[in-house]
Design an enzyme around this catalytic site. Sequence first.
Site, short mmCIF file in Angstrom:
data_model
loop_
_atom_site.label_atom_id
_atom_site.label_comp_id
_atom_site.label_asym_id
_atom_site.label_seq_id
_atom_site.Cartn_x
_atom_site.Cartn_y
_atom_site.Cartn_z
N ARG A 144 61.54 62.61 23.81
CA ARG A 144 61.62 63.69 24.80
C ARG A 144 63.04 64.22 24.82
N GLY A 166 65.94 70.68 37.05
CA GLY A 166 66.53 71.79 36.29
C GLY A 166 68.01 71.98 36.59
N VAL A 174 63.58 76.10 29.54
CA VAL A 174 62.32 75.56 30.05
C VAL A 174 62.26 74.08 29.69
N GLY A 193 59.95 72.13 28.95
CA GLY A 193 58.66 71.84 28.33
C GLY A 193 58.49 72.92 27.29
N TYR A 226 56.05 71.50 6.68
CA TYR A 226 55.44 72.83 6.87
C TYR A 226 54.20 73.02 6.01
N GLU A 280 66.55 75.94 10.62
CA GLU A 280 66.70 74.49 10.85
C GLU A 280 67.70 73.89 9.86
N TYR A 340 70.84 69.71 24.80
CA TYR A 340 70.06 68.50 25.08
C TYR A 340 70.02 67.60 23.85
N GLY A 396 65.01 71.66 41.28
CA GLY A 396 64.68 70.27 40.96
C GLY A 396 65.58 69.69 39.89
N THR A 434 70.25 69.94 35.68
CA THR A 434 71.11 69.25 34.69
C THR A 434 71.96 70.19 33.82
N HIS A 452 62.73 71.84 17.00
CA HIS A 452 62.36 71.14 15.76
C HIS A 452 63.53 70.28 15.26
C1 LIG Z 1 65.19 71.37 26.57
C2 LIG Z 1 64.72 70.34 27.54
C3 LIG Z 1 65.61 69.70 28.38
C4 LIG Z 1 65.16 68.75 29.31
N1 LIG Z 1 66.07 68.14 30.12
C5 LIG Z 1 65.63 67.23 31.04
C6 LIG Z 1 66.56 66.58 31.92
O1 LIG Z 1 67.77 66.80 31.86
N2 LIG Z 1 66.07 65.67 32.80
C7 LIG Z 1 64.72 65.39 32.89
O2 LIG Z 1 64.32 64.54 33.72
N3 LIG Z 1 63.82 66.01 32.08
C8 LIG Z 1 64.26 66.91 31.16
N4 LIG Z 1 63.36 67.51 30.32
C9 LIG Z 1 61.92 67.12 30.41
C10 LIG Z 1 61.68 65.89 29.54
O3 LIG Z 1 61.91 66.19 28.19
C11 LIG Z 1 60.24 65.38 29.65
O4 LIG Z 1 59.35 66.43 29.40
C12 LIG Z 1 59.95 64.75 31.00
O5 LIG Z 1 60.82 63.65 31.24
C13 LIG Z 1 58.49 64.27 31.06
O6 LIG Z 1 58.26 63.40 29.99
P1 LIG Z 1 57.28 62.16 30.13
O7 LIG Z 1 57.17 61.52 28.82
O8 LIG Z 1 57.68 61.33 31.28
O9 LIG Z 1 55.93 62.86 30.54
P2 LIG Z 1 54.69 63.10 29.55
O10 LIG Z 1 54.02 61.82 29.26
O11 LIG Z 1 55.16 63.94 28.42
O12 LIG Z 1 53.74 63.96 30.50
C14 LIG Z 1 54.09 65.32 30.77
C15 LIG Z 1 53.04 65.87 31.74
O13 LIG Z 1 51.77 65.86 31.11
C16 LIG Z 1 50.85 65.22 31.95
N5 LIG Z 1 49.85 64.48 31.15
C17 LIG Z 1 50.09 63.45 30.32
N6 LIG Z 1 48.92 62.97 29.81
C18 LIG Z 1 47.96 63.73 30.38
C19 LIG Z 1 46.53 63.72 30.30
N7 LIG Z 1 45.90 62.83 29.53
N8 LIG Z 1 45.87 64.65 31.02
C20 LIG Z 1 46.50 65.55 31.81
N9 LIG Z 1 47.84 65.59 31.93
C21 LIG Z 1 48.55 64.69 31.22
C22 LIG Z 1 51.65 64.23 32.79
O14 LIG Z 1 51.00 63.91 34.00
C23 LIG Z 1 52.91 65.02 33.02
O15 LIG Z 1 52.78 65.88 34.13
C24 LIG Z 1 63.79 68.45 29.39
C25 LIG Z 1 62.88 69.08 28.53
C26 LIG Z 1 63.34 70.01 27.62
C27 LIG Z 1 62.35 70.68 26.70
C1 HEM Z 2 55.42 78.12 11.22
C2 HEM Z 2 55.23 76.86 11.63
C3 HEM Z 2 55.50 76.36 13.03
C4 HEM Z 2 55.50 77.05 14.22
C5 HEM Z 2 55.23 78.51 14.45
C6 HEM Z 2 55.82 76.10 15.26
C7 HEM Z 2 55.92 76.42 16.59
C8 HEM Z 2 56.31 75.54 17.58
C9 HEM Z 2 56.50 75.89 18.97
C10 HEM Z 2 56.27 77.27 19.57
C11 HEM Z 2 56.90 74.79 19.62
C12 HEM Z 2 57.24 74.66 21.12
C13 HEM Z 2 58.73 74.96 21.25
C14 HEM Z 2 59.19 74.91 22.70
O1 HEM Z 2 59.48 73.81 23.17
O2 HEM Z 2 59.26 75.95 23.35
C15 HEM Z 2 56.97 73.72 18.66
C16 HEM Z 2 57.32 72.42 18.95
C17 HEM Z 2 57.15 71.39 18.06
N1 HEM Z 2 56.87 71.49 16.72
FE1 HEM Z 2 56.50 73.17 15.70
N2 HEM Z 2 56.00 74.86 14.70
C18 HEM Z 2 55.80 74.98 13.35
C19 HEM Z 2 55.91 73.97 12.41
C20 HEM Z 2 56.09 72.65 12.72
C21 HEM Z 2 56.11 71.57 11.76
C22 HEM Z 2 56.00 71.73 10.25
C23 HEM Z 2 56.25 70.41 12.46
C24 HEM Z 2 56.29 69.01 11.91
C25 HEM Z 2 55.19 68.40 11.53
C26 HEM Z 2 56.36 70.77 13.86
C27 HEM Z 2 56.55 69.87 14.90
C28 HEM Z 2 56.80 70.23 16.20
C29 HEM Z 2 57.03 69.26 17.25
C30 HEM Z 2 57.02 67.75 17.10
C31 HEM Z 2 57.28 70.00 18.42
C32 HEM Z 2 57.52 69.44 19.83
C33 HEM Z 2 56.17 69.16 20.43
C34 HEM Z 2 56.17 68.85 21.88
O3 HEM Z 2 57.24 68.73 22.51
O4 HEM Z 2 55.08 68.74 22.40
N3 HEM Z 2 56.25 72.12 13.97
N4 HEM Z 2 56.62 74.21 17.42
#
Ligand SMILES: Cc1cc2nc3c(=O)[nH]c(=O)nc-3n(C[C@H](O)[C@H](O)[C@H](O)COP(=O)(O)OP(=O)(O)OC[C@H]3O[C@@H](n4cnc5c(N)ncnc54)[C@H](O)[C@@H]3O)c2cc1C
Ligand code: HEM
Length: 403
Positions: free
Chosen positions: A206, A276, A393, A395, A98, A140, A191, A274, A278, A88
Amino acid sequence: MLSSDHAEIVRATLPAVAAHGTRITGEFYAAMFAAHPELRNLFNQGNQANGEQRRALAGSVVAFAEHLVTADSTVPFQQMLSRIAHKHASLGVRPEQYTIVGRYLLDAVAKVLGDAVTPEVHAAWSEVYWLFATLLVAEEARLYQDAMCDPTAPYRPWRVVERRDEAQDTISLVLAPADGGEVPSHRPGQYVSVAVTLPDGLRQSRQYTLSRTTDDTVQITVRRVRGDGRTPDGAVSTFLVAHVSTGDGLELSAPFGDVVMDDEESPLVLVSAGIGITPAAAMIDHLAAVRPGRTVLAVHADRSPRTHALRDQVAAAGSNMADFRQMTWYEELDGAALEGDAAMVRSGRIEVAALPLPPKSRVFMCGPIPFMREIRRGLIRAGVTDERIHYEVFGPDLWNGGG
Ligand SMILES: Cc1cc2nc3c(=O)[nH]c(=O)nc-3n(C[C@H](O)[C@H](O)[C@H](O)COP(=O)(O)OP(=O)(O)OC[C@H]3O[C@@H](n4cnc5c(N)ncnc54)[C@H](O)[C@@H]3O)c2cc1C
Ligand code: HEM
């Protein structure tokens, strides 16, 4: 603590909420985005489409409710809270949001469970939500303060000073602050969120691990996510790899993330698959500079030498360490590419039983969730205790299905 009458109600309704968790969060996101379209930019629309964020939110709320009403919940609660708060904070989630999330989430519970949601049931789940929200807001606030970050303006401008091809479909971008400020403090494994405006006008963020840093620059390493015919190409990774080059500007959040290297002396085992690699690459780079005597075993799995990113960076840093070992497994072994490679290379998948695990090691893993589950099982069999195994992770973490 949940009040005792509400605890009874939550215990009784938990199975129904858990069973319908992803339907509830599906309803929730649809209604919330309809009323607040501006929030679409904040949320990862890829994870919305593939359902991962729905499962992550539902899984975390159910796990939190379990933690409140049962003695032995299966999810380590502090770890879950910390992971969500860091994610967050990297996106600039703010306390007032919230109220919006709470309203649409509780409405969705009522819509999906229908008549079962009496006023008492509603009040009980409202208390669960706000207990969780309060803990997250507090955590936060602390993270924003430590990072000296204003959540209303979470991004700073940076400039790409170098773009490098790392491996097939993978690039590194080296960035310097473009606002005259300094590289923020960070720990190996953290990150940043990178915010871009996509060609269709949608703004998306991202997370990318800082794969190496210097006093003046940070480096991110991005693997382009390719669609497989049924799924589309990844939006942000494709944009970064296809369109960003030296001289371009990018917006980065402050560094966050709680899976960071400790300052202990104990041996370190880094297991990655893969892209991972980084966080492991960042940790090895850091250690080579500040603690080159620490024992490190770096274990990596990749499709082939051609897809193995940061191989040279890791090997160069490792060569400056006194007790560094590298073991690599490739699914497809391309003999020619390995000529002169001193690292131990095998074909197939990582065999945990074959790893020379130093006693009292601390283990950091990063890769797909099924990969990490398999490695973790092997590590536990080999006698590594759970509290010494850490994982990142790339994602949403799903908080169900365990490990
Ligand atoms: C803590 C953390 C650290 C990270 N570090 C790195 C890093 O060092 N290097 C790196 O390369 N990445 C890293 N990532 C991953 C990165 O953040 C992105 O998730 C990754 O680059 C994919 O993003 P994207 O926008 O290209 O894909 P997105 O557009 O988010 O798509 C993600 C997946 O969803 C699928 N998808 C999208 N739309 C649809 C649909 N309509 N139907 C079905 N499936 C769909 C796509 O095909 C894809 O497989 C990290 C993620 C986290 C959480
Ligand atoms: C009690 C309240 C909330 C809970 C339990 C919650 C829980 C979570 C969890 C479990 C994730 C995924 C974390 C991960 O990457 O492993 C997440 C991501 C996220 N949350 Fe929340 N959240 C809450 C409130 C909010 C609020 C208030 C916002 C803002 C509107 C928010 C915005 C987001 C966004 C933008 C992500 C990343 C989404 C993504 O990468 O797809 N969340 N939250």
